[in-house]
Write a protein that holds these residues in place. Structure first.
Motif: not given
Length: 433
Positions: A111, A205, A220, A350-351, A354, A393, A424-425, A429, A432
């Protein structure tokens, strides 16, 4: 209170300190010597594998790089203002990119997070009621100011990197924190892409603070960024006495003026929005002299890369036609560019999940319309082309004035919310899809 929330809360005084230090020592595109050295130093202290300079910036893909003497001046100034000399050798010549890597050795995706570092070429307000003045962190560098929040972006990246280093045993896969130079003017991302920085990234991201959303609001995905090309154009003619020998002159001012008017007459495209703007036109040296030089700063934009190319191609024809009409020489230099790219819809659940874990986010939008241009789109596109997922984002923040304004300032309480989201992401991960 979760472990992550507590770690971020405890880090808050450092976030404010880091952000204000970066704001006070603002550095614009390709001269982020001090900023990059601070980033590289901290990442090293926290146990990251650090790649920097030409390892992560492809020289031939850089756009809009200042002249060598300008780079040297700012490198010297950065050293005087506390840059780590150990890192300056890596960054010399404007190779001011940094990537920090945690490879856990455990199964999981890679990620990547992009954080831009550069300031704008704006003189910051010195009015007494401007908070950075009142609290002594106004930019000390002439005509350089963090008027778009990139000081906070760098700080968010550092904050997330610090927390992740403290929970390393809980992580899996690989984490890459990418600190990009020269986002303003959309000049830097392509060079990092061409250096292969995101070629192994499965989830990407990027983000921006503010952009019309208040503190506590999170989006998001910001879609609709316009593809763009930035051009510096020079017409060169021949100077002559305007009264005595006007026929011997070749008027660069008239060539540029004719081009400016006709650029705005380019036909728009039926497939989507298109833009063109002449932001600067400088020409001439005296009232009685046929102008032998004219300089223009131009940008084209399009809702798609194809539409932008349509406008750009016709702009070049207009410029060449004007040069021919007035017998002037023409030089076109592409100094920036960005693509269009939309968020991967599969990544949005997923986003959102988180962001929902961050107590300070009271409103979460699935997506917003962006409208401007952003060179993180190069990174998004490369990740998506290689089968990965990507999104952009928005971290809401109350602001003192609009972006790119001399009185711009953010709400520092927005930073820990963004840090917690990034952590958190990275931590989750594997969830996702």
């Amino acid at each position: 209170m979760s472990e992550i929330t507590k770690l971020v809360k405890d880090l808050y005084p450092s976030l404010v300190e880091w952000r204000r230090d970066l704001h006070k020592h603002a550095e614009s595109g390709w001269v982020e010597f001090r900023t990059a050295s601070i980033v590289a130093t901290k990442l090293t202290e926290w146990g990251y594998e650090v790649k920097a300079g030409s390892e992560v910036v492809n020289e031939s893909a850089r756009m809009g790089v200042p002249a060598a003497d300008v780079l040297a001046y700012h490198e010297k100034r950065a050293l005087e203002q506390g840059a780590d000399p150990k890192w300056l050798e890596k960054f010399s010549g404007g190779f001011t990119g940094v990537v920090g890597i945690i490879d856990t050795g455990k199964p999981g995706p890679t990620i990547g997070f992009r954080f831009d570092m550069d300031a704008l070429d704006i003189q910051e307000s010195l009015e007494a009621d401007h908070k950075p003045v009142a609290e002594d962190f106004v930019s000390i560098n002439d005509k350089m100011m963090h008027a778009c929040g990139h000081d906070s972006h760098t700080t968010i990246g550092l904050g997330a990197a610090k927390v992740l280093s403290e929970i390393k045993d809980q992580l899996s896969g690989k984490i890459k924190v990418i600190f990009q130079p020269a986002e303003e003017g959309v000049r830097g991302a392509k060079s990092m892409v061409e250096a292969g920085v995101v070629d192994d990234v499965d989830i990407f991201i990027a983000g921006h603070i503010g952009t019309g959303a208040a503190t506590g609001v999170f989006s998001c995905a910001s879609n609709g960024y316009l593809a763009t090309t930035k051009l510096d154009v020079t017409f060169t003619g021949v100077a002559s006495h305007a009264g005595g020998k006007p026929e011997e002159g070749r008027n660069a001012l008239l060539a540029a003026s004719s081009a400016a008017l006709n650029l705005y007459a380019i036909t728009r495209h039926s497939d989507g929005a298109s833009r063109i703007n002449v932001g600067v036109l400088e020409a001439g040296s005296g009232r009685n002299i046929i102008a032998n030089k004219a300089f223009m700063k131009i940008e084209t934009r399009g809702e798609t890369t194809e539409i932008n190319e349509f406008i750009y191609d016709r702009a070049v024809k207009v410029l060449k036609g004007a040069a021919t009409m007035y017998d002037a020489e023409l030089d076109i230099d592409i100094v920036g560019g960005a693509q269009t790219s939309n968020a991967s819809p599969e990544l949005l659940p997923f986003v959102r999940a988180q962001a929902e874990k961050v107590a300070g986010y009271h409103t979460i939008h699935e997506g917003t319309s962006a409208g401007g241009s952003e060179d993180a789109t190069y990174m998004m596109t490369r990740v998506q082309e290689k089968g990965g997922l990507a999104t952009y984002c928005t971290f809401g923040s109350d602001i003192a004035a609009g972006h790119h304004n001399e009185r711009f300032d953010i709400d520092e309480d927005a930073m820990p919310l963004a840090v917690e989201f990034v952590v958190n992401c990275a931590l989750n991960a594997k969830e996702a899809k």
